[in-house]
Write a protein that holds these residues in place. Sequence first.
Motif, mmCIF file in Angstrom:
data_model
loop_
_atom_site.group_PDB
_atom_site.id
_atom_site.type_symbol
_atom_site.label_atom_id
_atom_site.label_comp_id
_atom_site.label_asym_id
_atom_site.label_seq_id
_atom_site.Cartn_x
_atom_site.Cartn_y
_atom_site.Cartn_z
ATOM 1 N N ASP A 15 62.739 -14.184 49.703
ATOM 2 C CA ASP A 15 64.017 -13.497 49.810
ATOM 3 C C ASP A 15 64.607 -13.887 51.160
ATOM 4 O O ASP A 15 64.135 -13.455 52.211
ATOM 5 N N LEU A 16 65.622 -14.728 51.141
ATOM 6 C CA LEU A 16 66.182 -15.271 52.377
ATOM 7 C C LEU A 16 66.893 -14.236 53.231
ATOM 8 O O LEU A 16 67.259 -14.517 54.366
ATOM 9 N N SER A 17 67.052 -13.038 52.713
ATOM 10 C CA SER A 17 67.693 -11.994 53.513
ATOM 11 C C SER A 17 66.692 -11.277 54.432
ATOM 12 O O SER A 17 67.092 -10.499 55.290
ATOM 13 N N GLN A 18 65.409 -11.553 54.259
ATOM 14 C CA GLN A 18 64.384 -10.914 55.086
ATOM 15 C C GLN A 18 64.336 -11.555 56.483
ATOM 16 O O GLN A 18 64.638 -12.737 56.626
ATOM 17 N N HIS A 46 76.611 -15.425 46.816
ATOM 18 C CA HIS A 46 75.697 -14.408 46.294
ATOM 19 C C HIS A 46 75.098 -13.544 47.398
ATOM 20 O O HIS A 46 74.242 -12.704 47.130
ATOM 21 N N ILE A 47 75.553 -13.763 48.621
ATOM 22 C CA ILE A 47 75.104 -12.983 49.773
ATOM 23 C C ILE A 47 76.284 -12.154 50.255
ATOM 24 O O ILE A 47 77.397 -12.677 50.362
ATOM 25 N N PRO A 48 76.082 -10.880 50.551
ATOM 26 C CA PRO A 48 77.211 -10.077 51.064
ATOM 27 C C PRO A 48 77.868 -10.765 52.267
ATOM 28 O O PRO A 48 77.188 -11.325 53.129
ATOM 29 N N LYS A 49 79.188 -10.756 52.302
ATOM 30 C CA LYS A 49 79.946 -11.478 53.335
ATOM 31 C C LYS A 49 79.520 -11.106 54.752
ATOM 32 O O LYS A 49 79.455 -11.960 55.629
ATOM 33 N N ASP A 57 75.197 -13.099 39.549
ATOM 34 C CA ASP A 57 73.885 -13.742 39.506
ATOM 35 C C ASP A 57 73.008 -13.232 40.639
ATOM 36 O O ASP A 57 72.546 -14.033 41.436
ATOM 37 N N PRO A 58 72.637 -12.057 40.834
ATOM 38 C CA PRO A 58 73.121 -10.851 40.168
ATOM 39 C C PRO A 58 74.464 -10.360 40.718
ATOM 40 O O PRO A 58 75.108 -9.529 40.118
ATOM 41 N N ILE A 59 74.879 -10.876 41.886
ATOM 42 C CA ILE A 59 76.183 -10.480 42.417
ATOM 43 C C ILE A 59 77.018 -11.716 42.693
ATOM 44 O O ILE A 59 76.493 -12.812 42.861
ATOM 45 N N ASP A 60 78.301 -11.550 42.711
ATOM 46 C CA ASP A 60 79.225 -12.588 43.164
ATOM 47 C C ASP A 60 80.222 -11.881 44.057
ATOM 48 O O ASP A 60 80.955 -11.010 43.611
ATOM 49 N N THR A 61 80.227 -12.237 45.324
ATOM 50 C CA THR A 61 81.112 -11.581 46.295
ATOM 51 C C THR A 61 82.521 -12.153 46.258
ATOM 52 O O THR A 61 83.373 -11.707 47.008
ATOM 53 N N MET A 62 82.740 -13.152 45.410
ATOM 54 C CA MET A 62 84.028 -13.856 45.305
ATOM 55 C C MET A 62 84.367 -14.584 46.613
ATOM 56 O O MET A 62 85.527 -14.822 46.911
ATOM 57 N N TYR A 63 83.354 -14.966 47.355
ATOM 58 C CA TYR A 63 83.539 -15.765 48.569
ATOM 59 C C TYR A 63 83.915 -17.172 48.139
ATOM 60 O O TYR A 63 83.122 -17.865 47.507
#
Length: 175
Positions: free
Chosen positions: A29-32, A56-59, A92-98
């Motif tokens: 998990d690259l957010s760790q 797929h990562i929060p902005k 996938d599971p999210i798309d932040t529309m970035y």
Amino acid sequence: MYLIYSKKQKARILHVDAENFPGVDIVQDLSQPNSLSFCDKLKGSKLFILANVLEHIPKKAHAEFLKKIYSKMKSEDGLIITVPYDYPYHADPIDTMYRPSPNELNQLLPLTWLEGEIVSAGSYKEEFKRMNVFKKIRKLLKPLWILQKPTKWLENHRLFYLFKQYQITIVFGVK
């Protein structure tokens, strides 16, 4: 994320993902906080490839995530980033529309940016042609269903891409 590194003129490609899909070399998990610690063991030149990861990562986490990658890069290591530019919502599971331009991506890290452009990447038409007739009818009628969730309505925007190309931003830089 993909990481290509060379050792004694041989290249090795590592596929890093949060899920244990076939072909994934490192499940991480690259957010760790220490998610890139495995990079410390890799010798030789490295090319980091973020292929459609940032959307797929929060902005608010982009800067921290990229700072971690930058800290693992040595002089002459490279980074390729691709993200959607003109592309429909895809959870996938999210798309932040970035959906940044090459210039917007170039401002995220102090690299020497060698290339950046927006490229065409097919359309929904190819996928639509492969569907059976019933699925095509369902896809065409679904946007007319007024009682669906707003997020589901966003997914129906793929129909706009029957007649226009998906576009992807790609940049390449070195430290």
